[in-house]
Design an enzyme around this catalytic site. Structure first.
Site, short mmCIF file in Angstrom:
data_model
loop_
_atom_site.label_atom_id
_atom_site.label_comp_id
_atom_site.label_asym_id
_atom_site.label_seq_id
_atom_site.Cartn_x
_atom_site.Cartn_y
_atom_site.Cartn_z
N LYS A 213 46.55 56.05 59.31
CA LYS A 213 45.08 56.09 59.26
C LYS A 213 44.77 57.49 58.74
O LYS A 213 45.03 58.48 59.43
CB LYS A 213 44.52 55.86 60.65
CG LYS A 213 43.02 56.07 60.77
CD LYS A 213 42.51 55.66 62.16
CE LYS A 213 41.02 55.93 62.32
NZ LYS A 213 40.50 55.50 63.64
N GLU B 44 37.36 58.25 60.14
CA GLU B 44 36.83 58.63 61.46
C GLU B 44 37.35 59.98 61.91
O GLU B 44 37.80 60.16 63.05
CB GLU B 44 37.14 57.53 62.49
CG GLU B 44 36.52 56.20 62.12
CD GLU B 44 36.64 55.11 63.19
OE1 GLU B 44 37.62 55.13 63.93
OE2 GLU B 44 35.73 54.26 63.26
N ARG C 144 28.05 50.84 54.30
CA ARG C 144 29.41 50.97 54.88
C ARG C 144 30.30 49.80 54.47
O ARG C 144 31.51 49.96 54.26
CB ARG C 144 29.30 51.06 56.41
CG ARG C 144 30.63 51.04 57.09
CD ARG C 144 30.51 51.28 58.58
NE ARG C 144 31.78 50.99 59.24
CZ ARG C 144 31.98 50.99 60.53
NH1 ARG C 144 30.98 51.27 61.36
NH2 ARG C 144 33.16 50.72 61.05
N LYS D 287 41.41 45.53 57.35
CA LYS D 287 40.84 44.72 58.44
C LYS D 287 40.22 43.45 57.87
O LYS D 287 39.72 43.46 56.74
CB LYS D 287 39.77 45.51 59.18
CG LYS D 287 40.33 46.65 60.01
CD LYS D 287 39.26 47.32 60.87
CE LYS D 287 39.86 48.50 61.63
NZ LYS D 287 38.93 49.11 62.58
N ASP E 107 34.06 46.07 60.86
CA ASP E 107 35.03 46.49 61.89
C ASP E 107 35.20 45.43 62.97
O ASP E 107 34.62 45.57 64.05
CB ASP E 107 34.55 47.81 62.52
CG ASP E 107 35.59 48.40 63.45
OD1 ASP E 107 36.72 47.90 63.45
OD2 ASP E 107 35.27 49.37 64.16
N GLU F 181 37.99 44.28 71.50
CA GLU F 181 37.08 45.43 71.52
C GLU F 181 35.62 44.99 71.41
O GLU F 181 34.76 45.53 72.09
CB GLU F 181 37.43 46.37 70.36
CG GLU F 181 36.41 47.49 70.20
CD GLU F 181 36.71 48.43 69.03
OE1 GLU F 181 37.73 48.25 68.34
OE2 GLU F 181 35.90 49.36 68.82
C1 GCV Z 1 41.84 53.18 66.65
C2 GCV Z 1 37.12 51.22 65.47
C3 GCV Z 1 37.48 51.42 66.89
C4 GCV Z 1 38.38 52.64 67.10
C5 GCV Z 1 39.62 52.43 66.20
C6 GCV Z 1 39.15 52.30 64.76
C7 GCV Z 1 40.30 52.03 63.83
O1 GCV Z 1 36.26 52.23 65.04
O2 GCV Z 1 36.32 51.55 67.67
O3 GCV Z 1 38.74 52.71 68.44
O4 GCV Z 1 40.51 53.50 66.33
O5 GCV Z 1 38.27 51.21 64.67
O6 GCV Z 1 40.60 50.87 63.60
O7 GCV Z 1 40.90 52.98 63.35
#
Ligand code: GCV
Length: 675
Positions: free
Chosen positions: A261, A265, A309, A333, A338, A366
């Site tokens: 990653k 973020e 986004r 994804k 998300d 989640e």
């Molecule tokens: C692991 C979302 C989730 C994060 C996660 C991120 C990702 O934003 O809330 O917890 O981080 O995706 O897939 O990198």
């Protein structure tokens, strides 16, 4: 001896009683004692496991296990013969025989061993991999089943029995790889002492053919190696990674590679040095290449900018298509935002053709009620995998764009699932969340399986074959996904969750100075005119990223599937939906049907009481109560809030809200540990 016979008789007559009702055995509740004679044509640790499983549990007589060279997929197998003359399981590899073994036992557990068997199976995806978002302190990001199963403090000296159980469970559904640590990775994971611990886990998983991978932090050369930079084009940096790869492979010769990653973020990445994602991925790929390792580079990138986004990953990665080394796979994804309850597929599927692309699914819930809500995700993933991208004409499903059938790549095909596993006794928190782990494995093995088929086999193995149980529980599972979407985010609504967790509704959240793309209003755009995100060509033009005729279908409000209407359009409150209702009324009826359907699901479960052990029955029953209350909470919160814009009455024939909006706004859950 007499005692043993009595015990065995008791076991075979009373299957449910052999297991505690804590669900620890997952779907592997083989009952009875094997009566098999098993022969093998080779020696090997994995073959030995197959032999032992059959000796322990196969009720049907002779079985011959044979590894035979062929051009078939290495993981493929055939099962032929019958219970009278004997069964033969053949594969080009030991692991293929193991998959065949578990399939045979699955047939036995589901009462499906019938007459002459003539089965040939080969996997849809070569790499079927779990991603653990487990931190080294044993917390799990977005984990709802307790702490991590990886006991880093005790390793390498102490080996938890869980590692072996984990490997067996995965192998039984064809999962053949795992990333042990969180994509939000700390550089420390690559320290030598950590790698020695990783080696022990890899050794435990190897007999079951589950390969170990690690998530890495792009700044490791600077932070761990104390280099002045982590610039991927710097020679010293590349050498640092090469040496690190050598060190890893010395300990773990079959190490799988890295998951990354980067520039996402707040995490470091090649763009910090003015380089591209391809520069970063390729440098790591070069370090792993001599050892046969691969890089899974995530496309989950977005920044607070004027650009929608939903468009950003595509914009970033499409220009790089074809610029990656042949041992890189781009991990995408399922949806463009998300892991929302419902999203259209990410247009990178079908879009990127010259670089291997793999789907990332989220098994952990989640955004779907954590481990409190019962939702069967095979339904969501089936919808995703069978979505037509039209990239090579009609029938170019997401599955075909990623499993190597439309765009074969030498690196092979892959699919990842973010694990929902923790140290809870039943592994996944909710007993029914086990079905999502199971479904991921089964769909990765065979992307054409239907939710109905998967639910059927999971229920039979997990709860038993009684039709009085299978039928209603299957209905409950198959309806659970639509039900959840209806009470949470119907019609294409997305990301209207609470700010500090992703559990409950907070479509109203407004935090001064917060990133706009982290606020619900960015996504729902409620105003006096209507609701939804305008992604048409006169809006953000996200539709342009899809192939024709999909882009035209999504672009036109009258042809856009209504399940995505608020995803692609800002729809007037009074817009007439296909059934003649106004959009506002339809929204109300959708939320209401979510609540009503939940009540039905509760009834179904209660009706199964006499077929399920008390422990599992009660746990699921009490969680369904929470889910029911949450469904009402979602409905009231969203309808009362959106009503402040629509200014229209909630249709009088549906259940009235039981909350005040102001009270709902005051709810603050202390769920920070989940964040
Ligand atoms: C692991 C979302 C989730 C994060 C996660 C991120 C990702 O934003 O809330 O917890 O981080 O995706 O897939 O990198």
């Amino acid at each position: 001896m007499k005692h043993l016979i009595v015990t065995l008789l008791f076991i075979s007559l009373c299957p449910l009683s052999v297991f505690a009702g804590n669900g620890h055995e997952l779907w592997l509740r083989y009952v009875g004692v094997g009566k098999a004679e098993v022969s093998v044509n080779k020696k090997g640790e994995t073959l030995k496991i197959s032999k032992t499983e059959l000796l322990n549990f196969w009720q049907g007589g002779k079985v011959k296990l044979q590894v035979k060279r062929s051009n078939a997929h290495p993981d493929s197998y055939t099962i032929t013969g019958n219970t009278t003359s004997g069964i033969v399981i053949t594969s080009p590899s030991e692991q293929g025989v193991l998959y065949g073994t578990y399939h045979l036992l699955r047939l036995q557990s589901t009462n499906s061993v019938d007459g002459e068997l003539n089965i040939t199976e080969a996997p849809s995806y070569d790499l079927r991999i779990l991603n653990h978002w487990d931190n080294l302190d044993r917390t799990v990001e977005r984990g709802y089943a307790g702490h991590s199963i990886w006991m880093w403090d005790e390793l390498p000296e102490k080996i938890s029995p869980r590692y072996h159980e984990y490997a067996r469970a995965n192998a039984s559904i064809g999962i053949n790889a795992t990333v042990l640590n969180n994509v939000n990775a700390t550089p420390q994971v690559l320290s030598h002492s950590m790698l020695e611990k990783v080696k022990v886990i890899a050794d435990e998983l190897r007999p079951y053919h589950v390969k170990v991978f690690l998530s890495i932090n792009f700044s490791s050369p600077a932070e761990l190696g104390k280099l002045p930079t982590s610039d991927p084009l710097n020679k010293q940096v590349a050498e640092w990674w090469q040496k690190k790869a050598d060190e890893i492979y010395k300990l773990i010769p079959d190490f799988g590679g890295f998951l990354v990653k980067a520039n996402s973020e707040g995490l470091p990445g090649p763009q910090d040095f003015g380089r591209t994602h391809a520069d970063g991925a390729n440098m790591l790929a070069d370090a792993l290449k001599p050892h046969g390792g691969i890089v899974m580079w995530r496309a989950f990138v977005y920044n607070p900018s004027k650009e929608d986004r939903a468009k950003q990953a595509y914009n970033e990665f499409m220009p790089l298509d074809g610029k990656f080394r042949d041992n890189v796979i781009i991990q995408v994804k399922n949806g463009p935002i998300d892991f929302q309850p419902r999203e259209p597929f990410n247009p990178l599927f079908g879009g990127m053709q010259k670089t291997a692309v793999m789907p990332e699914l989220q098994i952990t819930q989640e955004y779907l009620g954590f481990s409190n809500h019962l939702v069967f995700l095979a339904s969501m993933w089936h919808e995703f995998l069978t979505s037509d991208t039209y990239c090579s004409g009609e029938g170019s499903t997401v599955a075909k764009t990623t499993d190597g059938s439309l765009f074969p790549h030498s690196v092979g095909s892959a699919i990842a699932g973010v694990a929902n596993i923790g140290e809870d006794e039943n592994w996944t928190g909710h007993h029914f969340a086990q079905a999502n782990w199971y479904s991921f494995g089964r769909l990765a093995w065979d992307a054409t399986l239907t939710p109905d088929e998967i639910a059927d086999e999971w229920i039979r193995q997990t709860f038993g074959n009684s039709e009085e149980l299978v039928k209603p529980v299957k209905k409950l599972m198959l309806e659970s996904y639509e039900t959840l979407v209806s009470y949470m985010m119907p019609l294409g609504l997305h990301h209207i969750f609470a700010w500090n967790h992703h559990y409950g509704p907070e479509p109203w959240t407004a935090i001064e100075g917060a990133r706009p793309d982290w606020l619900p209003s960015y996504y729902h755009n409620a105003d006096s005119v209507g609701l939804g995100f305008d992604r048409t060509e006169t809006g953000s033009d996200a539709v342009v990223q899809y192939f024709s005729p999909l882009k035209e279908i999504f672009n036109n409000i009258s042809t856009c599937p209504e399940k995505f209407i608020l995803w692609f359009h800002h729809v007037n409150w009074t817009y007439k939906m296909k059934n003649g209702r106004t959009m506002w009324n339809e929204l109300c009826y959708q939320y209401d049907s979510g609540v009503k359907d939940m009540r039905e699901l509760q009834k179904i479960w209660d009706s199964c009481e006499s077929y399920v052990d008390a422990e599992r029955f009660r746990q699921v029953q009490s969680l369904l109560k929470i889910q029911m209350r949450d469904a009402v909470w979602w409905k009231d919160a969203c309808l009362l809030y959106f009503q402040t814009f629509s200014k229209m009455p909630i249709p009088y024939d549906i259940e009235r809200p039981i909350h005040e909006l102001d009270d709902l706004k005051k709810i603050k859950l202390d769920l920070k540990h989940h964040n």
